[in-house]
Scaffold this motif. Structure first.
Motif: not given
Length: 481
Positions: A303, A354, A357
């Motif tokens: 990410a 992201r 996450q």
């Protein structure tokens, strides 16, 4: 040296330089720390007897020395559909790892075609072309390496999950098998009891006809016999249901499977518990949870790499001509080579989301790993206590059973001598039958608890490499072949 050859040589040097200079963004993996304690509480203060080998064998069920159980274990590994499903998922994870490993290599392509075109009043023309291309993404920031790292950890987690599934199915099979054998023993006991009750009923009827017994005695004997017959029918039903469950475990339809009744009873083997820290190598579900943490850690790097530019190097060349005869001649050749740099400047916070996450997933997997370890410790402690406690209960029950048998013998003698009525006999016989069935049930419970302990200890499964490095089931070289 032609211009094309000089460009291709420079292209090769650029590739080599970028591969050597690349770095992988994101945190390097460290296994989460869990306090597992120095020893199990259930074994503190005393040392159980241990075999010479302190570790469980992989084929732990052979400790019970039961050929029928051994054969069922072989069948379940071949035909169980739950194991087949997880094994397919493992192969799927391996294929995904090979696919991500292929990203390290350039993509080669070739194209050929012919086109016919016309513009205005001009004559139609044909165009022949043949070309090839090479495209390679330089892994400057480690996106591909972190992706492969994550997929490799997922393969290792899938391998451990397959081992955990096999162990769970084997444990369920062994527990079901021993419960069926306990029902077989109870059915033989009830068959003997029913035969004795039938004799008692006939004897009571004879005494009633002779005027030395009452109708109450006959009714009591009849009720006792019918209750025993009802219990026998209940055992038949329960055994049939367990037999159906056993059939499904070995991958067969219940109608196509039968386990014959047998006089089989085995001793409870000694189970080496080892140390709590050994569960990190012995439990496949613990290993799977730890590998999922490693995969989540690598996904953070994937990410984070989105914040950096992507560099793609490409080259293409070929021939293009309007006449077939001139198609492959040098004047009609073409080529191109050069890098392309691409970077996202604004995405409304998608990349930050992201990364957040990925970090949250890592935290969740760490918590799941620690919970798996704690659950594993609890299971081992529970089954250690169960085996120890059931052993003491069995000794106490043995004394109670001996007393019940002696009480029954004396009561029957008093009844035959006409000193008591049959209702007193019924009460003592019911108590004795209950003691007999409880003794059988306790024996089965100890066997089942030993199976559960072996499963809780990992069933002899071991990781392939030390946990502080990683669980390796596939090498990086194999991943990118």
């Amino acid at each position: 040296m032609t211009t094309a050859e000089r460009c291709l040589r420079k292209f090769g040097w650029v590739l080599a330089t970028l591969m050597l200079a690349g770095c992988a963004v994101g945190p390097d993996y460290q296994r989460p720390v869990v306090d597992v304690g120095a020893q199990y509480r259930a074994v503190a203060g005393w040392t159980p007897a241990r075999p010479a080998d302190d570790a469980l064998p992989a084929d732990w069920w052979r400790l019970f020395n039961d050929p029928a159980l051994d054969q069922l274990m072989q069948d379940v590994l071949v035909s169980n559909q739950t194991i087949a499903q997880v094994e397919a998922q493992y192969r799927q994870a391996q294929a995904l790892l090979r696919a991500s490993g292929a990203l390290f290599f350039p993509v080669l392509g070739v194209d050929a075609g012919v086109t016919r075109s016309r513009s205005g009043q001009a004559d139609a023309t044909r165009q022949y072309n043949l070309g090839g291309s090479v495209t390679w993404e330089a892994d400057l920031w480690g996106r591909i390496r972190r992706t492969v790292e994550a997929d490799r950890a997922q393969v290792q987690a899938s391998s451990a999950e397959l081992a955990a599934t096999r162990l769970s199915v084997q444990s369920t099979l062994a527990q079901t098998y021993f419960r069926i054998r306990a029902y077989d023993a109870e059915r033989r006991l009830l068959d003997q009891t029913i035969a004795a009750y039938e004799r008692s009923l006939q004897m009571t009827r004879n005494r009633f006809d002779a005027g030395v017994a009452s109708q109450l005695d006959v009714s009591s004997a009849q009720v006792q016999l019918e209750n025993a017959l009802t219990q026998r029918l209940a055992l038949d039903r329960q055994r049939a249901q367990l037999e159906h469950a056993l059939a499904v475990l070995v991958g067969k339809a219940p109608s196509a499977f039968q386990l014959d009744e047998a006089r089989v009873w085995v001793d409870v083997p000694e189970v080496p518990a080892g140390l709590p820290s050994q569960l990190l190598q012995r439990r496949p579900d613990v290993a799977a949870a730890e590998r999922r943490v490693a995969a989540a850690n690598a996904e953070i790097g994937v990410a984070q790499s989105a914040w950096f530019p992507d560099l793609t190097l490409s080259a293409q060349g070929g021939f293009r001509s309007g006449q077939w005869a001139q198609w492959l001649t040098a004047p009609f050749s073409f080529w191109s080579v050069g890098p392309a740099l691409a970077m996202t400047l604004f995405d409304g916070g998608a990349r930050s989301a992201r990364v957040d996450q990925a970090r949250a997933q890592y935290d969740a997997d760490v918590a799941a790993y620690r919970q798996t370890v704690l659950t594993a410790l609890q299971e081992v402690e529970d089954y250690l206590v169960a085996i120890s406690g059931l052993g003491r209960e069995q000794l106490s029950q043995g004394r109670a059973l001996a007393a019940a048998r002696e009480s029954l013998r004396l009561t029957r003698n008093q009844y035959e001598a006409g000193l008591i009525d049959y209702l007193s006999v019924v009460q003592v016989e019911t108590s004795a039958l209950s003691a007999e069935r409880e003794a059988i049930s306790l024996g089965a419970d100890r066997l089942i608890a030993s199976v559960q302990l072996m499963a809780a200890l990992g069933g002899g499964w071991q990781v392939d490499t030390p946990q502080d490095t990683a669980i390796e089931v596939i090498t990086p070289e194999a991943a990118v072949r």
